[in-house]
Design a protein around this motif. Sequence first.
Motif, PDB file in Angstrom:
ATOM      1  N   LEU A   1       0.809  -1.130  -0.043  1.00  0.00           N
ATOM      2  CA  LEU A   1      -0.023  -0.075  -0.101  1.00  0.00           C
ATOM      3  C   LEU A   1       0.980   1.182   0.085  1.00  0.00           C
ATOM      4  O   LEU A   1       1.805   1.460   0.794  1.00  0.00           O
ATOM      5  CB  LEU A   1      -0.856  -0.003   1.100  1.00  0.00           C
ATOM      6  CG  LEU A   1      -1.791   0.977   1.414  1.00  0.00           C
ATOM      7  CD1 LEU A   1      -2.897   1.171   0.285  1.00  0.00           C
ATOM      8  CD2 LEU A   1      -2.521   0.959   2.853  1.00  0.00           C
ATOM      9  N   GLU A   2       0.579   2.090  -0.778  1.00  0.00           N
ATOM     10  CA  GLU A   2       1.432   3.312  -1.071  1.00  0.00           C
ATOM     11  C   GLU A   2       0.688   4.463  -0.469  1.00  0.00           C
ATOM     12  O   GLU A   2       1.284   5.303   0.106  1.00  0.00           O
ATOM     13  CB  GLU A   2       1.813   3.630  -2.461  1.00  0.00           C
ATOM     14  CG  GLU A   2       3.026   2.604  -3.008  1.00  0.00           C
ATOM     15  CD  GLU A   2       3.540   3.079  -4.265  1.00  0.00           C
ATOM     16  OE1 GLU A   2       3.234   4.171  -4.757  1.00  0.00           O
ATOM     17  OE2 GLU A   2       4.180   2.153  -4.896  1.00  0.00           O
ATOM     18  N   ASP A   3      -0.922   4.520  -0.725  1.00  0.00           N
ATOM     19  CA  ASP A   3      -1.542   5.624  -0.406  1.00  0.00           C
ATOM     20  C   ASP A   3      -2.906   5.086  -0.226  1.00  0.00           C
ATOM     21  O   ASP A   3      -3.475   4.100  -0.863  1.00  0.00           O
ATOM     22  CB  ASP A   3      -1.486   6.784  -1.342  1.00  0.00           C
ATOM     23  CG  ASP A   3      -1.811   8.202  -0.765  1.00  0.00           C
ATOM     24  OD1 ASP A   3      -2.288   8.260   0.458  1.00  0.00           O
ATOM     25  OD2 ASP A   3      -2.045   9.003  -1.863  1.00  0.00           O
ATOM     26  N   SER A   4      -3.639   5.682   0.294  1.00  0.00           N
ATOM     27  CA  SER A   4      -5.125   5.602   0.619  1.00  0.00           C
ATOM     28  C   SER A   4      -5.881   6.773   0.831  1.00  0.00           C
ATOM     29  O   SER A   4      -5.407   7.724   1.291  1.00  0.00           O
ATOM     30  CB  SER A   4      -5.580   4.439   1.596  1.00  0.00           C
ATOM     31  OG  SER A   4      -5.292   4.933   3.023  1.00  0.00           O
ATOM     32  N   PHE A   5      -7.231   6.825   0.499  1.00  0.00           N
ATOM     33  CA  PHE A   5      -8.070   7.979   0.882  1.00  0.00           C
ATOM     34  C   PHE A   5      -9.313   7.363   1.010  1.00  0.00           C
ATOM     35  O   PHE A   5     -10.028   6.565   0.166  1.00  0.00           O
ATOM     36  CB  PHE A   5      -8.084   8.724  -0.500  1.00  0.00           C
ATOM     37  CG  PHE A   5      -9.196  10.145  -0.081  1.00  0.00           C
ATOM     38  CD1 PHE A   5      -8.900  11.120   0.363  1.00  0.00           C
ATOM     39  CD2 PHE A   5     -10.276   9.971  -0.844  1.00  0.00           C
ATOM     40  CE1 PHE A   5      -9.797  12.002   0.577  1.00  0.00           C
ATOM     41  CE2 PHE A   5     -11.474  10.857  -0.918  1.00  0.00           C
ATOM     42  CZ  PHE A   5     -11.043  11.977  -0.169  1.00  0.00           C
ATOM     43  N   MET A   6      -9.982   7.983   1.976  1.00  0.00           N
ATOM     44  CA  MET A   6     -11.460   7.488   2.170  1.00  0.00           C
ATOM     45  C   MET A   6     -12.300   8.867   2.455  1.00  0.00           C
ATOM     46  O   MET A   6     -11.859   9.836   3.152  1.00  0.00           O
ATOM     47  CB  MET A   6     -11.703   6.728   3.427  1.00  0.00           C
ATOM     48  CG  MET A   6     -11.322   5.478   3.215  1.00  0.00           C
ATOM     49  SD  MET A   6     -11.884   4.512   4.728  1.00  0.00           S
ATOM     50  CE  MET A   6     -10.394   3.285   4.749  1.00  0.00           C
ATOM     51  N   GLY A   7     -13.385   9.101   1.622  1.00  0.00           N
ATOM     52  CA  GLY A   7     -14.129  10.364   1.678  1.00  0.00           C
ATOM     53  C   GLY A   7     -14.879  10.414   3.040  1.00  0.00           C
ATOM     54  O   GLY A   7     -15.018   9.843   3.859  1.00  0.00           O
ATOM     55  N   LYS A   8     -15.448  11.631   3.173  1.00  0.00           N
ATOM     56  CA  LYS A   8     -16.136  12.020   4.509  1.00  0.00           C
ATOM     57  C   LYS A   8     -17.316  11.286   4.416  1.00  0.00           C
ATOM     58  O   LYS A   8     -18.286  10.853   3.347  1.00  0.00           O
ATOM     59  CB  LYS A   8     -16.389  13.339   4.466  1.00  0.00           C
ATOM     60  CG  LYS A   8     -15.369  14.227   4.545  1.00  0.00           C
ATOM     61  CD  LYS A   8     -15.730  15.791   4.779  1.00  0.00           C
ATOM     62  CE  LYS A   8     -14.597  16.700   4.972  1.00  0.00           C
ATOM     63  NZ  LYS A   8     -14.924  17.956   5.037  1.00  0.00           N
ATOM     64  N   ASP A   9     -17.868  10.927   5.637  1.00  0.00           N
ATOM     65  CA  ASP A   9     -19.256  10.126   5.657  1.00  0.00           C
ATOM     66  C   ASP A   9     -20.310  11.256   5.695  1.00  0.00           C
ATOM     67  O   ASP A   9     -20.182  12.420   6.224  1.00  0.00           O
ATOM     68  CB  ASP A   9     -19.340   9.600   7.062  1.00  0.00           C
ATOM     69  CG  ASP A   9     -18.599   8.385   7.372  1.00  0.00           C
ATOM     70  OD1 ASP A   9     -18.296   7.788   6.274  1.00  0.00           O
ATOM     71  OD2 ASP A   9     -18.153   8.165   8.574  1.00  0.00           O
ATOM     72  N   ILE A  10     -21.503  10.783   4.967  1.00  0.00           N
ATOM     73  CA  ILE A  10     -22.577  12.032   4.770  1.00  0.00           C
ATOM     74  C   ILE A  10     -23.532  11.804   5.774  1.00  0.00           C
ATOM     75  O   ILE A  10     -23.992  10.827   6.336  1.00  0.00           O
ATOM     76  CB  ILE A  10     -23.261  11.713   3.224  1.00  0.00           C
ATOM     77  CG1 ILE A  10     -22.106  12.211   2.377  1.00  0.00           C
ATOM     78  CG2 ILE A  10     -24.398  12.621   3.145  1.00  0.00           C
ATOM     79  CD1 ILE A  10     -22.387  11.915   0.898  1.00  0.00           C
TER      80      ILE A  10
END
Length: 76
Positions: free
Chosen positions: A67-76
């Motif tokens: 794993l080099e990078d990860s992103f998780m968006g905001k919860d709505i």
Amino acid sequence: MKWKSVRKVIGEKQVQMLCLQETKRKDIVDGVCYALWWSNDIRWLMKLSMNMAGGLLSMWKKDAFGLEDSFMGKDI
């Protein structure tokens, strides 16, 4: 029952990476992932479910992927 089926596929097909959607899990711990994969030689990321929506689980063998990078968006 579904987790048992996934565990069987992982064992039989020598899976290197697994992505599950709509897990409906409100939490998850290392032990659950290790038991599902039959090994603790894995890494995983989880986007937890909100109410009845979603839940994404990605699991992979440490020696097959990094794993080099990860992103998780905001919860709505």
